[in-house]
Write a protein that holds these residues in place. Structure first.
Motif, mmCIF file in Angstrom:
data_model
loop_
_atom_site.group_PDB
_atom_site.id
_atom_site.type_symbol
_atom_site.label_atom_id
_atom_site.label_comp_id
_atom_site.label_asym_id
_atom_site.label_seq_id
_atom_site.Cartn_x
_atom_site.Cartn_y
_atom_site.Cartn_z
ATOM 1 N N TYR A 11 -0.294 -6.995 11.256
ATOM 2 C CA TYR A 11 0.388 -8.275 11.479
ATOM 3 C C TYR A 11 0.065 -8.645 12.915
ATOM 4 O O TYR A 11 0.675 -8.103 13.840
ATOM 5 C CB TYR A 11 1.892 -8.136 11.316
ATOM 6 N N LYS A 14 0.050 -5.911 15.634
ATOM 7 C CA LYS A 14 0.840 -4.774 15.126
ATOM 8 C C LYS A 14 0.172 -4.166 13.885
ATOM 9 O O LYS A 14 -0.089 -4.863 12.907
ATOM 10 C CB LYS A 14 2.251 -5.278 14.773
ATOM 11 N N ALA A 16 0.748 -2.067 10.795
ATOM 12 C CA ALA A 16 1.858 -1.541 9.990
ATOM 13 C C ALA A 16 1.422 -0.323 9.198
ATOM 14 O O ALA A 16 2.168 0.657 9.089
ATOM 15 C CB ALA A 16 2.385 -2.618 9.051
ATOM 16 N N PRO A 35 10.070 7.395 8.796
ATOM 17 C CA PRO A 35 11.067 6.815 9.704
ATOM 18 C C PRO A 35 11.068 5.283 9.645
ATOM 19 O O PRO A 35 10.145 4.688 9.072
ATOM 20 C CB PRO A 35 10.603 7.288 11.090
ATOM 21 N N ASN A 36 12.058 4.658 10.246
ATOM 22 C CA ASN A 36 12.119 3.190 10.317
ATOM 23 C C ASN A 36 10.810 2.658 10.904
ATOM 24 O O ASN A 36 10.301 3.180 11.898
ATOM 25 C CB ASN A 36 13.259 2.724 11.230
ATOM 26 N N GLY A 37 10.291 1.611 10.268
ATOM 27 C CA GLY A 37 9.082 0.966 10.802
ATOM 28 C C GLY A 37 7.793 1.712 10.525
ATOM 29 O O GLY A 37 6.747 1.390 11.096
ATOM 30 N N SER A 38 7.829 2.716 9.622
ATOM 31 C CA SER A 38 6.613 3.511 9.390
ATOM 32 C C SER A 38 5.650 2.852 8.410
ATOM 33 O O SER A 38 4.517 3.316 8.255
ATOM 34 C CB SER A 38 6.989 4.919 8.918
ATOM 35 N N GLY A 39 6.097 1.795 7.725
ATOM 36 C CA GLY A 39 5.173 1.062 6.852
ATOM 37 C C GLY A 39 5.451 1.176 5.359
ATOM 38 O O GLY A 39 4.624 0.752 4.543
ATOM 39 N N LYS A 40 6.620 1.695 4.984
ATOM 40 C CA LYS A 40 6.920 1.875 3.561
ATOM 41 C C LYS A 40 7.024 0.536 2.838
ATOM 42 O O LYS A 40 6.388 0.314 1.798
ATOM 43 C CB LYS A 40 8.243 2.650 3.384
ATOM 44 N N SER A 41 7.851 -0.375 3.374
ATOM 45 C CA SER A 41 8.043 -1.667 2.697
ATOM 46 C C SER A 41 6.729 -2.447 2.671
ATOM 47 O O SER A 41 6.412 -3.099 1.665
ATOM 48 C CB SER A 41 9.122 -2.488 3.412
ATOM 49 N N GLU A 153 14.552 1.385 -1.065
ATOM 50 C CA GLU A 153 15.932 1.706 -0.679
ATOM 51 C C GLU A 153 16.976 1.184 -1.666
ATOM 52 O O GLU A 153 17.905 0.462 -1.280
ATOM 53 C CB GLU A 153 16.219 1.180 0.728
ATOM 54 N N HIS A 185 16.360 6.731 2.858
ATOM 55 C CA HIS A 185 16.544 7.549 4.056
ATOM 56 C C HIS A 185 17.556 8.660 3.786
ATOM 57 O O HIS A 185 17.882 9.422 4.682
ATOM 58 C CB HIS A 185 17.003 6.683 5.233
ATOM 59 N N GLU A 297 9.288 5.865 15.694
ATOM 60 C CA GLU A 297 9.026 4.712 16.558
ATOM 61 C C GLU A 297 10.277 4.312 17.340
ATOM 62 O O GLU A 297 10.230 3.941 18.500
ATOM 63 C CB GLU A 297 8.544 3.545 15.688
HETATM 64 N N1 LIG Z 1 5.977 -9.780 8.435
HETATM 65 C C1 LIG Z 1 5.798 -8.991 9.488
HETATM 66 N N2 LIG Z 1 5.360 -9.472 10.669
HETATM 67 C C2 LIG Z 1 5.167 -8.681 11.735
HETATM 68 N N3 LIG Z 1 5.377 -7.339 11.730
HETATM 69 C C3 LIG Z 1 5.814 -6.801 10.601
HETATM 70 C C4 LIG Z 1 6.065 -7.585 9.423
HETATM 71 N N4 LIG Z 1 6.506 -6.749 8.443
HETATM 72 C C5 LIG Z 1 6.537 -5.511 8.993
HETATM 73 N N5 LIG Z 1 6.129 -5.551 10.277
HETATM 74 C C6 LIG Z 1 6.020 -4.371 11.180
HETATM 75 O O1 LIG Z 1 5.259 -3.384 10.522
HETATM 76 C C7 LIG Z 1 5.816 -2.090 10.749
HETATM 77 C C8 LIG Z 1 6.161 -1.473 9.411
HETATM 78 O O2 LIG Z 1 7.283 -2.132 8.861
HETATM 79 P P1 LIG Z 1 7.899 -1.774 7.443
HETATM 80 O O3 LIG Z 1 8.980 -2.753 7.179
HETATM 81 O O4 LIG Z 1 6.818 -1.659 6.445
HETATM 82 O O5 LIG Z 1 8.509 -0.331 7.740
HETATM 83 P P2 LIG Z 1 9.490 0.552 6.827
HETATM 84 O O6 LIG Z 1 8.882 1.924 6.749
HETATM 85 O O7 LIG Z 1 9.777 -0.131 5.561
HETATM 86 O O8 LIG Z 1 10.789 0.653 7.750
HETATM 87 P P3 LIG Z 1 12.357 0.779 7.346
HETATM 88 O O9 LIG Z 1 12.592 2.238 7.040
HETATM 89 O O10 LIG Z 1 13.068 0.391 8.593
HETATM 90 O O11 LIG Z 1 12.615 -0.140 6.193
HETATM 91 C C9 LIG Z 1 7.024 -2.298 11.660
HETATM 92 O O12 LIG Z 1 6.621 -2.035 12.985
HETATM 93 C C10 LIG Z 1 7.376 -3.761 11.473
HETATM 94 O O13 LIG Z 1 7.941 -4.284 12.643
#
Ligand SMILES: Nc1ncnc2c1ncn2[C@@H]1O[C@H](COP(=O)(O)OP(=O)(O)OP(=O)(O)O)[C@@H](O)[C@H]1O
Ligand SMILES: [Mg+2]
Length: 304
Positions: A11, A14, A16, A35-41, A153, A185, A297
């Motif tokens: 992104y 960034k 992801a 962990p939070n922000g690791s890229g799962k979603s 989740e 989590h 992160e």
């Molecule tokens: N639309 C977007 N625009 C910019 N950055 C994004 C976007 N979506 C996700 N990110 C970034 O990509 C990285 C991965 O995010 P993602 O939501 O996939 O993590 P996650 O593992 O699902 O975290 P969580 O456990 O908090 O749900 C994060 O640093 C997030 O800030």
């Protein structure tokens, strides 16, 4: 099976996910941890075409989501539990899904019943609690009775009854041959639900495989032994070069990095009397913290 191949998603500046590759086998519940922000979603969104990868691909049944003959009866996804029109009731929301996808109307009451929402079917979604919204999201994912379930989740905000219901639902789905990818989590919940794991950190794959491999491998077990001559036991075990400790009150030896069979054999060969020989497995939470320690992160207190 779901196949993720060299998936990179950026992104802007960034990153992801970075060169992420793993498979999600059929007939199993696969826990997706990180962990939070690791890229799962992000990864899950790429699986259903809600985000397009910068590089690499995610395939379901060997094809891209958009190439599936019948995407909604193949894949059910809960990716954003708040993605409802707030002024619609639960029943109206599910009826719209049924009408637009050619599912019979009878499926709406069936699903409302199955997800425990019958009592609030005519309530506007904007008045829903977190858990009721989660249930409606899961209900939407289940409408087409899909073979694949992608749940991001799903137990977030659910009461104990709801948590157990999701656990039974996904385990049963896998038992009849379905494929489930579920992120959470809650490690203790994952340990009870999943048989397979994918662990990521900072967008990269850290580990994947059967859950037993994580918690029951020699590296994650401690063997406890006791007997009348702990000194002799310690000497006999030295040849295994284990990490060896005495318990706090000194009456038990704790051995890490070796199986109970290896320990038992070494003591048998030395002709020593054994009073206790047990194996303690690490919790999934311990294993997760160890695997992802470097990949966190966001950390409270700012220690990075
Ligand atoms: N639309 C977007 N625009 C910019 N950055 C994004 C976007 N979506 C996700 N990110 C970034 O990509 C990285 C991965 O995010 P993602 O939501 O996939 O993590 P996650 O593992 O699902 O975290 P969580 O456990 O908090 O749900 C994060 O640093 C997030 O800030
Ligand atoms: Mg997420």
């Amino acid at each position: 099976m779901i196949t993720v191949e060299n998936l990179t998603k950026r992104y802007g500046k960034k990153t992801a996910t970075e060169q992420l590759s793993f498979t999600v086998p059929s007939g199993q519940v696969t826990g997706f941890l990180g962990p939070n922000g690791s890229g799962k979603s992000t990864t899950m969104r790429c699986m259903v075409g809600l985000d397009s990868p910068t590089q690499g691909r995610a395939l379901i049944k060997g094809v891209h989501y958009s190439q599936l003959d019948s995407p909604l009866t193949t894949v059910g996804a809960l990716l954003d539990a708040k993605a409802f029109h707030p002024a619609r009731t639960a029943k109206q929301h599910l009826t719209v899904v049924a009408e637009t996808h050619g599912f019979p109307r009878s499926r709406v009451s069936e699903i409302l019943d199955m997800t425990g929402l019958s009592g609030v079917a005519d309530k506007k979604v904007k008045g829903f609690s977190l858990g009721m919204g989660q249930r409606l999201g899961i209900a939407t994912a289940m409408m087409g009775n899909p073979e694949y379930l992608l749940l991001d989740e799903p137990v977030n905000g659910l009461d104990p009854d709801g948590v157990r219901w999701v656990r039974d639902l996904v385990k049963n789905h896998a038992r009849i041959g379905g494929t489930v990818l579920i992120s959470s989590h809650l490690m203790s919940e994952m340990a009870m639900t999943a048989t397979n794991l994918v662990v990521i950190g900072n967008g990269r794959l850290i580990a994947s495989g059967p859950i037993k491999q994580f918690t029951e491998s020699a590296g994650h077990t401690t063997v406890r032994v006791s007997g009348p001559d702990l000194g002799a036991m310690g000497e006999a075990l030295n040849q295994l070069q284990p990490r060896l400790e005495r318990s706090e009150n000194g009456d038990v030896l704790l051995i890490q990095g070796r199986t109970s069979a290896e320990v038992g054999h070494a003591l048998h060969v030395a002709g020593l009397e054994i009073h206790e020989l047990t194996t303690l497995h690490s919790s999934l939470e311990d294993v997760f913290m160890e695997l992802t320690g470097q990949a966190v992160e966001f950390r409270a207190g700012g220690n990075r």
